[in-house]
Design a protein around this motif. Structure first.
Motif, PDB file in Angstrom:
ATOM      1  N   ALA A  66     -24.139  25.266  14.786  1.00  0.00           N
ATOM      2  CA  ALA A  66     -23.140  24.902  13.779  1.00  0.00           C
ATOM      3  C   ALA A  66     -22.294  26.123  13.409  1.00  0.00           C
ATOM      4  O   ALA A  66     -22.826  27.163  13.056  1.00  0.00           O
ATOM      5  CB  ALA A  66     -23.839  24.360  12.554  1.00  0.00           C
ATOM      6  N   LYS A  67     -20.976  25.963  13.540  1.00  0.00           N
ATOM      7  CA  LYS A  67     -20.080  27.085  13.193  1.00  0.00           C
ATOM      8  C   LYS A  67     -19.745  27.027  11.706  1.00  0.00           C
ATOM      9  O   LYS A  67     -19.426  28.013  11.089  1.00  0.00           O
ATOM     10  CB  LYS A  67     -18.760  26.962  13.978  1.00  0.00           C
ATOM     11  N   GLN A  68     -19.745  25.813  11.196  1.00  0.00           N
ATOM     12  CA  GLN A  68     -19.403  25.623   9.791  1.00  0.00           C
ATOM     13  C   GLN A  68     -20.124  24.359   9.343  1.00  0.00           C
ATOM     14  O   GLN A  68     -20.262  23.415  10.129  1.00  0.00           O
ATOM     15  CB  GLN A  68     -17.881  25.427   9.703  1.00  0.00           C
ATOM     16  N   ILE A  69     -20.557  24.328   8.100  1.00  0.00           N
ATOM     17  CA  ILE A  69     -21.283  23.141   7.624  1.00  0.00           C
ATOM     18  C   ILE A  69     -20.635  22.633   6.341  1.00  0.00           C
ATOM     19  O   ILE A  69     -20.292  23.431   5.457  1.00  0.00           O
ATOM     20  CB  ILE A  69     -22.772  23.481   7.394  1.00  0.00           C
ATOM     21  N   ILE A  70     -20.435  21.334   6.257  1.00  0.00           N
ATOM     22  CA  ILE A  70     -19.888  20.760   5.033  1.00  0.00           C
ATOM     23  C   ILE A  70     -21.019  20.069   4.282  1.00  0.00           C
ATOM     24  O   ILE A  70     -21.750  19.260   4.856  1.00  0.00           O
ATOM     25  CB  ILE A  70     -18.736  19.792   5.364  1.00  0.00           C
ATOM     26  N   MET A  71     -21.151  20.441   3.025  1.00  0.00           N
ATOM     27  CA  MET A  71     -22.256  19.898   2.233  1.00  0.00           C
ATOM     28  C   MET A  71     -21.765  18.765   1.331  1.00  0.00           C
ATOM     29  O   MET A  71     -20.586  18.672   1.014  1.00  0.00           O
ATOM     30  CB  MET A  71     -22.866  20.988   1.348  1.00  0.00           C
ATOM     31  N   LYS A  72     -22.707  17.937   0.914  1.00  0.00           N
ATOM     32  CA  LYS A  72     -22.354  16.856  -0.008  1.00  0.00           C
ATOM     33  C   LYS A  72     -23.518  16.685  -0.991  1.00  0.00           C
ATOM     34  O   LYS A  72     -24.668  16.899  -0.635  1.00  0.00           O
ATOM     35  CB  LYS A  72     -22.184  15.566   0.808  1.00  0.00           C
ATOM     36  N   GLU A  73     -23.178  16.294  -2.204  1.00  0.00           N
ATOM     37  CA  GLU A  73     -24.243  16.072  -3.191  1.00  0.00           C
ATOM     38  C   GLU A  73     -24.827  14.676  -2.987  1.00  0.00           C
ATOM     39  O   GLU A  73     -24.082  13.697  -2.923  1.00  0.00           O
ATOM     40  CB  GLU A  73     -23.684  16.137  -4.607  1.00  0.00           C
ATOM     41  N   VAL A  74     -26.115  14.602  -2.848  1.00  0.00           N
ATOM     42  CA  VAL A  74     -26.762  13.306  -2.619  1.00  0.00           C
ATOM     43  C   VAL A  74     -27.912  13.150  -3.615  1.00  0.00           C
ATOM     44  O   VAL A  74     -28.612  14.124  -3.915  1.00  0.00           O
ATOM     45  CB  VAL A  74     -27.315  13.220  -1.175  1.00  0.00           C
ATOM     46  N   THR A  75     -28.091  11.916  -4.122  1.00  0.00           N
ATOM     47  CA  THR A  75     -29.192  11.692  -5.067  1.00  0.00           C
ATOM     48  C   THR A  75     -30.413  11.245  -4.290  1.00  0.00           C
ATOM     49  O   THR A  75     -30.338  10.310  -3.500  1.00  0.00           O
ATOM     50  CB  THR A  75     -28.810  10.584  -6.064  1.00  0.00           C
ATOM     51  N   ASP A  76     -31.534  11.906  -4.502  1.00  0.00           N
ATOM     52  CA  ASP A  76     -32.735  11.532  -3.739  1.00  0.00           C
ATOM     53  C   ASP A  76     -33.520  10.420  -4.427  1.00  0.00           C
ATOM     54  O   ASP A  76     -33.097   9.890  -5.461  1.00  0.00           O
ATOM     55  CB  ASP A  76     -33.615  12.768  -3.478  1.00  0.00           C
ATOM     56  N   GLY A  77     -34.653  10.072  -3.856  1.00  0.00           N
ATOM     57  CA  GLY A  77     -35.458   8.958  -4.355  1.00  0.00           C
ATOM     58  C   GLY A  77     -35.933   9.161  -5.783  1.00  0.00           C
ATOM     59  O   GLY A  77     -36.247   8.199  -6.489  1.00  0.00           O
ATOM     60  N   ASN A  78     -36.008  10.415  -6.216  1.00  0.00           N
ATOM     61  CA  ASN A  78     -36.469  10.665  -7.583  1.00  0.00           C
ATOM     62  C   ASN A  78     -35.304  10.955  -8.527  1.00  0.00           C
ATOM     63  O   ASN A  78     -35.463  11.645  -9.523  1.00  0.00           O
ATOM     64  CB  ASN A  78     -37.434  11.859  -7.590  1.00  0.00           C
ATOM     65  N   ALA A  79     -34.131  10.455  -8.182  1.00  0.00           N
ATOM     66  CA  ALA A  79     -32.903  10.607  -8.966  1.00  0.00           C
ATOM     67  C   ALA A  79     -32.520  12.083  -9.159  1.00  0.00           C
ATOM     68  O   ALA A  79     -31.847  12.443 -10.111  1.00  0.00           O
ATOM     69  CB  ALA A  79     -33.017   9.898 -10.314  1.00  0.00           C
ATOM     70  N   LYS A  80     -32.991  12.929  -8.235  1.00  0.00           N
ATOM     71  CA  LYS A  80     -32.616  14.346  -8.305  1.00  0.00           C
ATOM     72  C   LYS A  80     -31.400  14.552  -7.407  1.00  0.00           C
ATOM     73  O   LYS A  80     -31.333  13.984  -6.312  1.00  0.00           O
ATOM     74  CB  LYS A  80     -33.778  15.195  -7.790  1.00  0.00           C
ATOM     75  N   VAL A  81     -30.449  15.349  -7.862  1.00  0.00           N
ATOM     76  CA  VAL A  81     -29.255  15.560  -7.025  1.00  0.00           C
ATOM     77  C   VAL A  81     -29.515  16.754  -6.113  1.00  0.00           C
ATOM     78  O   VAL A  81     -29.995  17.798  -6.544  1.00  0.00           O
ATOM     79  CB  VAL A  81     -28.013  15.809  -7.909  1.00  0.00           C
ATOM     80  N   GLN A  82     -29.230  16.542  -4.830  1.00  0.00           N
ATOM     81  CA  GLN A  82     -29.443  17.622  -3.864  1.00  0.00           C
ATOM     82  C   GLN A  82     -28.181  17.831  -3.059  1.00  0.00           C
ATOM     83  O   GLN A  82     -27.447  16.881  -2.811  1.00  0.00           O
ATOM     84  CB  GLN A  82     -30.536  17.208  -2.880  1.00  0.00           C
ATOM     85  N   SER A  83     -27.973  19.052  -2.653  1.00  0.00           N
ATOM     86  CA  SER A  83     -26.814  19.320  -1.816  1.00  0.00           C
ATOM     87  C   SER A  83     -27.283  19.322  -0.355  1.00  0.00           C
ATOM     88  O   SER A  83     -28.171  20.083   0.007  1.00  0.00           O
ATOM     89  CB  SER A  83     -26.262  20.680  -2.222  1.00  0.00           C
ATOM     90  N   LEU A  84     -26.692  18.445   0.440  1.00  0.00           N
ATOM     91  CA  LEU A  84     -27.173  18.314   1.825  1.00  0.00           C
ATOM     92  C   LEU A  84     -26.018  18.420   2.812  1.00  0.00           C
ATOM     93  O   LEU A  84     -24.887  18.037   2.507  1.00  0.00           O
ATOM     94  CB  LEU A  84     -27.823  16.938   2.007  1.00  0.00           C
ATOM     95  N   PRO A  85     -26.320  18.940   4.008  1.00  0.00           N
ATOM     96  CA  PRO A  85     -25.248  19.026   5.001  1.00  0.00           C
ATOM     97  C   PRO A  85     -24.861  17.633   5.504  1.00  0.00           C
ATOM     98  O   PRO A  85     -25.731  16.796   5.735  1.00  0.00           O
ATOM     99  CB  PRO A  85     -25.886  19.845   6.126  1.00  0.00           C
ATOM    100  N   THR A  86     -23.557  17.379   5.624  1.00  0.00           N
ATOM    101  CA  THR A  86     -23.143  16.060   6.145  1.00  0.00           C
ATOM    102  C   THR A  86     -22.372  16.187   7.448  1.00  0.00           C
ATOM    103  O   THR A  86     -22.421  15.307   8.290  1.00  0.00           O
ATOM    104  CB  THR A  86     -22.247  15.295   5.155  1.00  0.00           C
ATOM    105  N   LEU A  87     -21.634  17.299   7.593  1.00  0.00           N
ATOM    106  CA  LEU A  87     -20.878  17.494   8.834  1.00  0.00           C
ATOM    107  C   LEU A  87     -21.103  18.919   9.323  1.00  0.00           C
ATOM    108  O   LEU A  87     -21.181  19.850   8.511  1.00  0.00           O
ATOM    109  CB  LEU A  87     -19.383  17.302   8.586  1.00  0.00           C
ATOM    110  N   ALA A  88     -21.227  19.085  10.634  1.00  0.00           N
ATOM    111  CA  ALA A  88     -21.386  20.435  11.180  1.00  0.00           C
ATOM    112  C   ALA A  88     -20.380  20.613  12.303  1.00  0.00           C
ATOM    113  O   ALA A  88     -20.309  19.781  13.215  1.00  0.00           O
ATOM    114  CB  ALA A  88     -22.797  20.619  11.714  1.00  0.00           C
ATOM    115  N   LYS A  89     -19.616  21.698  12.200  1.00  0.00           N
ATOM    116  CA  LYS A  89     -18.616  21.949  13.246  1.00  0.00           C
ATOM    117  C   LYS A  89     -19.331  22.556  14.457  1.00  0.00           C
ATOM    118  O   LYS A  89     -20.029  23.575  14.325  1.00  0.00           O
ATOM    119  CB  LYS A  89     -17.585  22.932  12.718  1.00  0.00           C
TER     120      LYS A  89
END
Ligand code: ASP
Length: 570
Positions: A66-89
């Motif tokens: 991955a040359k670059q990664i785009i992150m997104k905020e996602v809510t997990d099963g325990n209603a915790k917000v996590q920042s996760l990679p969604t796109l990778a160049k």
């Protein structure tokens, strides 16, 4: 230091390297994505345009950095917000294989390439599956590129060791079997030994599957897999599992398997290493030699005996590099098996290990104690060399030369018995594999909520016993034949995807049990033939350079003088 202490240290070092420096190590940055051959990947040509998305099936294994990664905020099963990679160049080249699999050119057009070798730049779409624990499983699974590289560098060392031991298998098995059969001398004795051996092998295998089914009924490992984990596991391993099922679909029928034992060209069997055919031909050849006039046959027997001894010495030379080979093999397996998957399948994996332990202690313990009349703990010590090699190579074929050595040197079993019973066992007797198939079949049925009748479970016992005869003694063979076992009981074969993630680890345990089973049956057969078995004491092993595993290559070399030359010198 004894050679097997060195091997144990090699195993430990390998496991540490795999865990800390492997592709899935949590100490290294996970900056790359490994795509398995046949897996589907989604790419965005333009990251802001969902219309530019194309889905391709990887025609070869790819490692995308991955040359670059785009992150997104996602809510997990325990209603915790996590920042996760969604796109990778990512960048990769349009290879010949990709071009060949892209018959109508649609993929090349969408990716904007015209010829093989062109560079592609695109955005890899990363999917997220929420596991029951609330954690996310990112697909494709991110790995460390440095970790992958380290394992790639180490891998030839493991392969080198495997090839070195496999190199001697064919000449060793062929020659020792011919010498062994010729040594028995009596054809009736051979028939009796053959019949008893096959009978006991079948019995131990059927007992193994039954233990597997019972343990899986009691523990119910399928109940411990959450719905979300099931979806995540199936999604991650679906394509790889498809390959295994396809392989199983092409497997020969029972009649073909039986006919296949008889070679139409023994030289071809030797060159391709077809073990059952080699055993069959060596057996018949050995019998022919016993019927021939002794004066004629003796030369051939002496010739084969010398080859066999030379092969054994080669094995001892190869054992000198075993600690390094074993370290590399273990590092590779541990490095590539994700700990996250192990946690989802922990109860299943433990059920398999529990079943294997019960099989080893009660069935083998009983056979060794009551039929071979040997102390079981001493027997296990004698079997340790081959167990370690089987564990680290996950191949009972590769461990075969060491199993023969354990039988002859450590247990004092005669060549006539061991050279027949062990090679046969390494091909047809896979108790650990059969037990694992019983557990796996029931586990998958439990996860997919398939109710199995008693008839279907008996079907599993028969199918797994037959499958373990057909399975080759190589890593992962049991996984392919598992598909056949599942079909016979009406369990969805997609279930193979559920357990693929931990298969390589469990393979190590079941292979170690497979070779122990071969040795236990060989000990029983030898004592049924009236042999007095004795263990090689550690002192004898160190003191006598013609016996045991220690120091056999330290002997003085005796130069070979061709007889003709010697006469001429006179
Ligand atoms: N690896 C096993 C063996 O060689 C076979 C299997 O269970 O996959 O014995």
């Amino acid at each position: 230091m004894k050679i097997y202490t060195k091997i144990l240290i090699g195993m430990a070092v390998g496991a540490i390297i795999g865990l800390t420096l492997g592709p899935k190590s949590s100490f290294l940055k996970h900056d790359s994505y490994e795509i398995e051959k046949g897996a589907k990947v989604s790419l965005l040509v333009d990251k802001d345009d969902p219309e530019s998305k194309i889905t391709i099936k990887a025609s070869e294994a790819l490692s995308l950095r991955a040359k670059q990664i785009i992150m997104k905020e996602v809510t997990d099963g325990n209603a915790k917000v996590q920042s996760l990679p969604t796109l990778a160049k990512v960048n990769f080249r349009f290879t010949k294989k990709m071009s060949l699999s892209d018959k109508d050119g649609a993929m090349a057009k969408a990716l904007g390439v015209t010829r093989v070798g062109d560079k592609i730049e695109a955005w890899l779409v990363l999917e997220h599956r929420v596991l029951d624990s609330g954690e996310f499983l990112v697909l494709p699974v991110p790995v460390s590129s440095i970790g992958s590289l380290i394992i790639k560098w180490l891998s030839p060392i493991g392969a080198l060791f495997m090839r070195l031991i496999k190199m001697v298998i064919v000449p060793l098995v062929f020659c020792s079997l011919v010498v062994g059969v010729a040594g028995l001398g009596d054809v009736r004795k051979l028939g009796r030994l053959g019949g008893r051996t096959l009978g006991l092998y079948m019995l131990t295998t059927a007992a193994a599957v039954t233990i597997g089914l019972l343990v899986a009924h009691i523990v119910q490992p399928g109940k411990f897999v959450a719905e979300k984990d099931r979806a995540a596991l199936v999604a991650s391993f679906e394509s790889a599992a498809g390959d295994k099922v396809d392989n199983a679909a092409n497997a020969p029928t029972m009649v073909e398997n039986i006919l296949n034992i008889i070679p139409d060209n023994p030289v071809a069997s030797l060159s391709s290493g077809n073990m059952l055919q080699i055993i069959f031909f060596a057996f018949i050849f050995g019998i022919a030699l016993t019927i021939l006039d002794k004066k004629r046959s003796q030369q051939v027997i002496t010739f084969m005996d010398t080859i066999q001894h030379a092969m054994i010495l080669i094995i001892h030379m190869v054992m000198a590099v075993a600690p390094f080979g074993v370290a590399a093999l273990i590092a590779e397996v541990v490095g590539q098996s994700g700990v996250s998957i192990l946690s989802a399948l922990f109860v299943y994996a433990m059920t398999v290990v529990l079943g294997l332990s019960i099989l080893a202690v009660f069935v083998y313990g009983g056979l060794v104690r009551f039929l071979a009349r040997l102390p079981f703990v001493e027997f296990l010590k004698a079997a340790r060399p081959t167990q370690l090699i089987a564990f680290s190579t996950s191949s009972s074929s590769a461990a075969l030369p060491i199993t023969l050595e354990c039988a002859e040197q450590n247990l004092g079993i005669s060549k006539s018995v061991s050279s027949f019973v062990i090679p046969l066992g390494s091909t047809v007797n896979m108790d650990g594999t059969a037990l694992y198939q019983g557990v796996a079949a029931l586990f998958i049925a439990q996860v997919f909520q398939v109710d199995l009748t008693i008839g279907a479970e008996l079907g599993i016992v028969f199918a797994a016993t037959a499958a373990s005869i057909g399975a080759a003694g190589v890593p992962g063979a049991g996984m392919i034949t598992l598909a056949m076992v599942l079909t016979s009981a009406g369990i969805p074969t997609v279930g193979v995807a559920l357990i693929l993630g931990v298969d390589r680890l469990l393979d190590m345990f079941r292979t170690a049990v497979n070779v122990t089973g071969d040795l236990a049956v060989t000990a029983v057969m030898a004592s049924a033939e009236g042999e007095k078995l004795s263990f090689l004491s550690p002192d004898a092993d160190l003191g006598d350079k013609t016996r045991g595993f220690e120091g056999r290559t330290d002997r003085e070399h005796v130069p070979v003088e061709p007889e003709g030359d010697a006469e001429r010198e006179d």
